[in-house]
Design a protein around this motif. Structure first.
Motif, PDB file in Angstrom:
ATOM      1  N   ILE A   1     -32.282 -17.563 -33.831  1.00  0.00           N
ATOM      2  CA  ILE A   1     -33.726 -17.788 -33.758  1.00  0.00           C
ATOM      3  C   ILE A   1     -33.988 -18.556 -32.473  1.00  0.00           C
ATOM      4  CG2 ILE A   1     -35.690 -19.006 -34.777  1.00  0.00           C
ATOM      5  CD1 ILE A   1     -34.546 -18.560 -37.482  1.00  0.00           C
ATOM      6  N   GLY A   2     -35.008 -18.154 -31.739  1.00  0.00           N
ATOM      7  CA  GLY A   2     -35.288 -18.848 -30.494  1.00  0.00           C
ATOM      8  C   GLY A   2     -36.684 -18.566 -29.986  1.00  0.00           C
ATOM      9  N   GLN A   3     -36.884 -18.948 -28.730  1.00  0.00           N
ATOM     10  CA  GLN A   3     -38.192 -18.792 -28.110  1.00  0.00           C
ATOM     11  C   GLN A   3     -38.049 -18.209 -26.709  1.00  0.00           C
ATOM     12  OE1 GLN A   3     -39.429 -22.974 -28.683  1.00  0.00           O
ATOM     13  NE2 GLN A   3     -41.102 -22.139 -29.914  1.00  0.00           N
TER      14      GLN A   3
ATOM     15  N   ARG B   1     -33.221 -18.919 -42.429  1.00  0.00           N
ATOM     16  CA  ARG B   1     -33.690 -20.008 -41.559  1.00  0.00           C
ATOM     17  C   ARG B   1     -35.215 -20.028 -41.543  1.00  0.00           C
ATOM     18  NH1 ARG B   1     -30.860 -24.432 -39.282  1.00  0.00           N
ATOM     19  NH2 ARG B   1     -28.771 -23.734 -38.807  1.00  0.00           N
TER      20      ARG B   1
ATOM     21  N   GLY C   1     -41.801 -16.667 -30.373  1.00  0.00           N
ATOM     22  CA  GLY C   1     -40.569 -16.779 -31.136  1.00  0.00           C
ATOM     23  C   GLY C   1     -39.865 -15.435 -31.207  1.00  0.00           C
TER      24      GLY C   1
ATOM     25  N   ALA D   1     -38.298 -20.900 -39.235  1.00  0.00           N
ATOM     26  CA  ALA D   1     -38.457 -20.862 -37.774  1.00  0.00           C
ATOM     27  C   ALA D   1     -39.155 -22.141 -37.327  1.00  0.00           C
ATOM     28  CB  ALA D   1     -39.238 -19.626 -37.359  1.00  0.00           C
TER      29      ALA D   1
ATOM     30  N   THR E   1     -36.822 -16.359 -41.162  1.00  0.00           N
ATOM     31  CA  THR E   1     -35.989 -15.185 -40.886  1.00  0.00           C
ATOM     32  C   THR E   1     -34.881 -15.154 -41.917  1.00  0.00           C
ATOM     33  OG1 THR E   1     -36.380 -15.225 -38.510  1.00  0.00           O
ATOM     34  CG2 THR E   1     -34.382 -14.155 -39.240  1.00  0.00           C
TER      35      THR E   1
ATOM     36  N   HIS F   1     -39.235 -24.598 -34.454  1.00  0.00           N
ATOM     37  CA  HIS F   1     -38.787 -24.702 -33.066  1.00  0.00           C
ATOM     38  C   HIS F   1     -39.059 -26.070 -32.438  1.00  0.00           C
ATOM     39  CE1 HIS F   1     -37.913 -20.430 -32.948  1.00  0.00           C
ATOM     40  NE2 HIS F   1     -39.104 -20.180 -33.426  1.00  0.00           N
TER      41      HIS F   1
END
Lengths: 129, 129
Positions: A87-89, B123, A101, B125, B103, B127
């Protein structure tokens, strides 16, 4: 199961995005996918095998992106492979654009003394809300 | 590969969340996991096997949640299974709480005339941005 699954997955993710996020290197990324069995689902579009994946990689409009991985979760698979979920950006460096995202899931399997990507599912987290 | 992978994955997700999101049913969800091989990674915590997963399921503080699945992507695996990645949102019904993205990735494999969950990575999300 491979006891080093977490180190393998973490190192794979670092290497994968180093290549993907460099426009000069990205066309070489197809070599990380299994030549015939690899499946890519990119924003709902499906591709199989290195040739189709390489064509898609060239066409992805993600240049000048700043990427930040928030979490990387790895699990070992019974065939010595690794399941990885990121999971990220992403943020466009060139424009004053908003942060997006993303989620990406990989299945890596051992082959040729290293690991090949057999499964890759990428989605931007666009919830329309 | 199972040609019905997409229908199997979509139906699995619908059924899984119908059970998970119903506090009266959730304790039965462990039966959907492979008895010994199933791996669950929940917010970075790792669990193996039905007993450990069932204990974790009882302890998850996600009650009265409204769940919306934004995308469900499925790929077939070579052993007749299905890789499923879900992106969605959760909102606490009881409080005036903010919406959280999540997710979840599953690997399903055929067994006992149906499918067992062999891998599950969840997870939120978050951030921090």
């Amino acid at each position: 199961m491979n006891p080093n699954f977490d180190a393998i997955g973490q190192e794979f993710v670092r290497h994968y995005y180093n290549v993907f996020d460099d426009k000069m290197k990205r066309e070489t990324i197809a070599a990380m996918y299994h030549p015939t069995e690899a499946l890519l689902t990119f924003e709902g579009q499906q591709f199989q095998g290195v040739a189709a994946i390489q064509d898609k990689m060239k066409a992805i409009p993600l240049d000048n992106m700043i990427r930040q991985c928030t979490t990387i979760d790895c699990q070992p698979t019974v065939d010595g492979g690794v399941l990885v979920t990121v999971i990220g950006q992403l943020k466009n460096n060139a424009e004053n654009d908003k942060v997006m995202g993303f989620t990406q899931t990989f299945v890596l399997k051992p082959g040729n003394g290293s690991f090949f990507i057999h499964h890759d599912i990428f989605r931007l987290a666009l919830h329309n809300c």
